[in-house]
Design an enzyme around this catalytic site. Structure first.
Site, PDB file in Angstrom:
ATOM      1  N   ALA A 123      35.067 -77.846 -71.283  1.00 17.99           N
ATOM      2  CA  ALA A 123      36.474 -77.458 -71.130  1.00 17.99           C
ATOM      3  C   ALA A 123      37.206 -78.471 -70.259  1.00 17.99           C
ATOM      4  O   ALA A 123      36.615 -79.110 -69.386  1.00 17.99           O
ATOM      5  CB  ALA A 123      36.561 -76.071 -70.504  1.00 17.99           C
ATOM      6  N   GLY A 124      38.510 -78.599 -70.512  1.00 20.75           N
ATOM      7  CA  GLY A 124      39.337 -79.494 -69.717  1.00 20.75           C
ATOM      8  C   GLY A 124      39.887 -80.666 -70.500  1.00 20.75           C
ATOM      9  O   GLY A 124      40.928 -81.219 -70.142  1.00 20.75           O
TER      10      GLY A 124
ATOM     11  N   ASP B  52      40.512 -80.649 -74.060  1.00 28.29           N
ATOM     12  CA  ASP B  52      41.490 -80.107 -75.014  1.00 28.29           C
ATOM     13  C   ASP B  52      41.967 -78.757 -74.484  1.00 28.29           C
ATOM     14  O   ASP B  52      41.540 -77.696 -74.931  1.00 28.29           O
ATOM     15  CB  ASP B  52      40.841 -79.964 -76.400  1.00 28.29           C
ATOM     16  CG  ASP B  52      41.854 -79.608 -77.487  1.00 28.29           C
ATOM     17  OD1 ASP B  52      43.062 -79.521 -77.178  1.00 28.29           O
ATOM     18  OD2 ASP B  52      41.434 -79.411 -78.640  1.00 28.29           O
TER      19      ASP B  52
ATOM     20  N   THR C 236      40.979 -74.744 -69.706  1.00 30.27           N
ATOM     21  CA  THR C 236      41.084 -73.320 -69.408  1.00 30.27           C
ATOM     22  C   THR C 236      42.472 -72.792 -69.803  1.00 30.27           C
ATOM     23  O   THR C 236      43.489 -73.412 -69.507  1.00 30.27           O
ATOM     24  CB  THR C 236      40.828 -73.057 -67.923  1.00 30.27           C
ATOM     25  OG1 THR C 236      39.472 -73.424 -67.620  1.00 30.27           O
ATOM     26  CG2 THR C 236      41.035 -71.609 -67.543  1.00 30.27           C
TER      27      THR C 236
ATOM     28  N   ASN D  75      39.885 -84.449 -60.009  1.00 31.04           N
ATOM     29  CA  ASN D  75      41.090 -83.866 -60.598  1.00 31.04           C
ATOM     30  C   ASN D  75      41.475 -82.585 -59.872  1.00 31.04           C
ATOM     31  O   ASN D  75      40.620 -81.859 -59.370  1.00 31.04           O
ATOM     32  CB  ASN D  75      40.891 -83.616 -62.102  1.00 31.04           C
ATOM     33  CG  ASN D  75      40.408 -82.216 -62.406  1.00 31.04           C
ATOM     34  OD1 ASN D  75      41.197 -81.263 -62.481  1.00 31.04           O
ATOM     35  ND2 ASN D  75      39.094 -82.066 -62.560  1.00 31.04           N
TER      36      ASN D  75
ATOM     37  N   MET E 291      44.053 -80.589 -61.576  1.00 34.53           N
ATOM     38  CA  MET E 291      45.034 -80.293 -62.624  1.00 34.53           C
ATOM     39  C   MET E 291      45.686 -78.929 -62.416  1.00 34.53           C
ATOM     40  O   MET E 291      46.896 -78.784 -62.555  1.00 34.53           O
ATOM     41  CB  MET E 291      44.380 -80.366 -63.999  1.00 34.53           C
ATOM     42  CG  MET E 291      43.742 -81.716 -64.321  1.00 34.53           C
ATOM     43  SD  MET E 291      44.884 -83.109 -64.291  1.00 34.53           S
ATOM     44  CE  MET E 291      45.851 -82.768 -65.753  1.00 34.53           C
TER      45      MET E 291
ATOM     46  N   PHE F  94      44.841 -75.795 -64.071  1.00 32.63           N
ATOM     47  CA  PHE F  94      44.991 -74.953 -65.281  1.00 32.63           C
ATOM     48  C   PHE F  94      46.339 -75.163 -65.965  1.00 32.63           C
ATOM     49  O   PHE F  94      47.019 -74.207 -66.337  1.00 32.63           O
ATOM     50  CB  PHE F  94      44.809 -73.467 -64.947  1.00 32.63           C
ATOM     51  CG  PHE F  94      43.416 -73.042 -64.583  1.00 32.63           C
ATOM     52  CD1 PHE F  94      42.341 -73.900 -64.670  1.00 32.63           C
ATOM     53  CD2 PHE F  94      43.184 -71.746 -64.143  1.00 32.63           C
ATOM     54  CE1 PHE F  94      41.050 -73.485 -64.325  1.00 32.63           C
ATOM     55  CE2 PHE F  94      41.899 -71.316 -63.800  1.00 32.63           C
ATOM     56  CZ  PHE F  94      40.831 -72.193 -63.883  1.00 32.63           C
TER      57      PHE F  94
ATOM     58  N   SER G  17      36.756 -73.010 -60.803  1.00 33.56           N
ATOM     59  CA  SER G  17      37.570 -74.211 -60.591  1.00 33.56           C
ATOM     60  C   SER G  17      38.070 -74.247 -59.149  1.00 33.56           C
ATOM     61  O   SER G  17      38.515 -73.232 -58.618  1.00 33.56           O
ATOM     62  CB  SER G  17      38.769 -74.217 -61.544  1.00 33.56           C
ATOM     63  OG  SER G  17      39.677 -75.232 -61.166  1.00 33.56           O
TER      64      SER G  17
ATOM     65  N   ASN H  91      40.706 -75.741 -58.239  1.00 33.01           N
ATOM     66  CA  ASN H  91      42.114 -76.151 -58.270  1.00 33.01           C
ATOM     67  C   ASN H  91      43.111 -75.011 -58.435  1.00 33.01           C
ATOM     68  O   ASN H  91      44.312 -75.251 -58.552  1.00 33.01           O
ATOM     69  CB  ASN H  91      42.306 -77.183 -59.389  1.00 33.01           C
ATOM     70  CG  ASN H  91      41.425 -78.397 -59.175  1.00 33.01           C
ATOM     71  OD1 ASN H  91      41.266 -78.853 -58.050  1.00 33.01           O
ATOM     72  ND2 ASN H  91      40.826 -78.893 -60.239  1.00 33.01           N
ATOM     73  N   THR H  92      42.626 -73.773 -58.466  1.00 29.52           N
ATOM     74  CA  THR H  92      43.487 -72.596 -58.412  1.00 29.52           C
ATOM     75  C   THR H  92      43.154 -71.873 -57.105  1.00 29.52           C
ATOM     76  O   THR H  92      41.998 -71.497 -56.898  1.00 29.52           O
ATOM     77  CB  THR H  92      43.258 -71.661 -59.613  1.00 29.52           C
ATOM     78  OG1 THR H  92      43.679 -72.343 -60.803  1.00 29.52           O
ATOM     79  CG2 THR H  92      44.050 -70.372 -59.474  1.00 29.52           C
TER      80      THR H  92
ATOM     81  N   LYS I 121      31.049 -69.376 -66.005  1.00 30.08           N
ATOM     82  CA  LYS I 121      30.916 -70.726 -65.445  1.00 30.08           C
ATOM     83  C   LYS I 121      30.907 -70.673 -63.922  1.00 30.08           C
ATOM     84  O   LYS I 121      31.843 -70.168 -63.310  1.00 30.08           O
ATOM     85  CB  LYS I 121      32.059 -71.619 -65.941  1.00 30.08           C
ATOM     86  CG  LYS I 121      31.881 -73.099 -65.618  1.00 30.08           C
ATOM     87  CD  LYS I 121      32.855 -73.944 -66.406  1.00 30.08           C
ATOM     88  CE  LYS I 121      32.559 -75.433 -66.238  1.00 30.08           C
ATOM     89  NZ  LYS I 121      33.416 -76.265 -67.111  1.00 30.08           N
TER      90      LYS I 121
ATOM     91  N   THR J 197      27.446 -76.709 -64.401  1.00 30.42           N
ATOM     92  CA  THR J 197      28.347 -76.093 -63.439  1.00 30.42           C
ATOM     93  C   THR J 197      29.742 -76.657 -63.633  1.00 30.42           C
ATOM     94  O   THR J 197      29.966 -77.565 -64.435  1.00 30.42           O
ATOM     95  CB  THR J 197      27.931 -76.430 -61.983  1.00 30.42           C
ATOM     96  OG1 THR J 197      28.067 -77.859 -61.785  1.00 30.42           O
ATOM     97  CG2 THR J 197      26.497 -76.022 -61.678  1.00 30.42           C
ATOM     98  N   ASN J 198      30.651 -76.158 -62.801  1.00 32.15           N
ATOM     99  CA  ASN J 198      31.985 -76.726 -62.712  1.00 32.15           C
ATOM    100  C   ASN J 198      31.949 -77.976 -61.826  1.00 32.15           C
ATOM    101  O   ASN J 198      30.883 -78.442 -61.441  1.00 32.15           O
ATOM    102  CB  ASN J 198      32.953 -75.671 -62.149  1.00 32.15           C
ATOM    103  CG  ASN J 198      34.348 -75.771 -62.741  1.00 32.15           C
ATOM    104  OD1 ASN J 198      34.921 -76.850 -62.834  1.00 32.15           O
ATOM    105  ND2 ASN J 198      34.899 -74.638 -63.154  1.00 32.15           N
TER     106      ASN J 198
ATOM    107  N   GLY K 140      31.448 -86.265 -62.856  1.00 28.18           N
ATOM    108  CA  GLY K 140      30.823 -87.537 -63.188  1.00 28.18           C
ATOM    109  C   GLY K 140      29.473 -87.712 -62.520  1.00 28.18           C
ATOM    110  O   GLY K 140      28.827 -86.756 -62.077  1.00 28.18           O
TER     111      GLY K 140
END
Length: 352
Positions: free
Chosen positions: A64-65, A67, A88, A113, A115, A117, A181, A183-184, A224, A252-253, A275
């Site tokens: 995920a991430g 598309d 997501t 990142n 991002m 969501f 994630s 990032n939220t 996840k 994992t995430n 990575g």
């Protein structure tokens, strides 16, 4: 690395990560429609495996991430991915965090990142996924990764996951629950015992209702997890996942740790690190999960696969499926074939 992709990457890496991402996605559909993807990848034999009651044509999927809005599933399938996980996706569309929010750490084979969501929302994604029929008709497996909106407090998170399930239940082959994630704000708190128990209990109950409404169709659900949980936290989360009848776990995430890239000036940027630096811990979590679950649930391994031997290492750690993201960006579509062939060879030797 394919020479043509290497040349393309040199050009693309002159753009910001988001600009390069947009260039790739805006051209991917017509490239695959004309069969031009054959210039940067190669055909390889199917190596089917059954996971979560689904037949995956090979063991290599797109994480995920990539598309987020589910607009390019068939094109990614044409590159060789046996499965594509979109999202997501949140109930309502949201712009995500302010830019810049994605950074390449080229010398470390890594990305940071934040991002947040960014996506068009569950109603539009459901419409977009009608274009994935060709991929699914060819036997490809579509995963739909769902999360909560940024403005939704954690105590109301269940309602967001339920809204996404209502709108997307029949749109894919499995659902992935993203509670990991970084990032939220506060999202990862949903992995704590009481919060996770409440959330997955509600999700399981709602799936039963949706199953009844859809002629008994049971859509598998995977959860996840973050690599930054303690080992005991991982085990506890796994027990709750099993308790509520979930069908798989994704290990994992991205990670919030910066130790492997502390030397890089970009390490000060907030967000999730993916990575090569994620490979060790992510694989460790996969192995821990495999030892704890003892075959009760399959594991989808994501995190740090940069070459074929990394994919095999994930399988040795107990994974059934391996997902690519950052490795795909750095190494190109040929990595899909490399990983699939290496895994097929490893599985063949282990069957003997």
């Amino acid at each position: 690395m394919n020479a043509l992709y290497k040349a393309a990457k040199t050009v693309l890496f002159r753009f910001t990560p988001e600009q390069a991402h947009h260039i790739i996605l805006s051209n991917l559909d017509w490239i695959t429609q004309f069969g031009l993807q054959k210039l940067v990848t190669r055909r390889f034999p199917e190596d089917p495996i059954e996971v979560m009651g689904l037949r995956f044509p090979n063991c290599v999927g797109l994480a995920a991430g990539m598309d987020k809005d589910g607009e390019h599933v068939t094109a990614f399938g044409a590159l060789g991915f046996g499965s594509v996980e979109i999202g997501t996706v949140t109930p309502k569309g949201q712009p995500g965090n302010p830019k810049p929010r994605c950074f390449r750490l080229v010398k470390d084979d890594a990305i940071i990142n934040r991002m947040g969501f960014n996506n068009v929302g569950s109603i539009q994604v459901a419409k977009n996924l009608q274009s994935a029929r060709a991929f699914r008709n060819r036997g490809g497996i579509l995963g739909v990764n769902i999360g909560k909106n940024k403005v939704t407090p954690n105590e109301d998170a269940l309602s967001d996951y339920i809204k996404c399930m209502d709108r997307l239940y029949m749109s894919g082959d499995y659902i992935a629950i993203n509670i990991s994630s970084p990032n939220t704000p506060n999202l990862r708190d949903l992995q704590a015992d009481a919060e996770l128990d409440h959330l997955l209990g509600g999700i399981a109950e709602h799936r039963r209702k949706l199953t009844d409404q859809n002629e008994g169709k049971i859509v598998p659900i995977a959860v996840k997890l973050a690599p930054d949980l303690s080992d005991d936290g991982i085990r506890s989360a796994l027990d709750i996942i099993v308790k509520h009848g979930m069908d798989g776990v994704i290990c994992t995430n991205t990670t919030i740790t910066r130790e492997p890239v502390a030397h890089n000036p970009l390490s000060k940027e907030t967000g999730g690190l993916s990575g090569k630096p994620l490979m060790e811990r992510s694989t460790e979590v996969c192995r821990l999960a495999s030892e704890h679950l003892q075959g009760r649930l399959p594991i989808i391994a994501s995190g740090g696969v940069m070459e074929a031997k990394d994919a095999v290492e994930k399988m040795k750690a107990g994974a059934s499926i391996v997902q690519l993201y950052t490795g795909f960006i750095f190494k190109g579509p040929e990595l899909i074939a490399d990983c699939s062939e290496a895994i097929a060879q490893w599985r063949s030797l282990n069957k003997a």
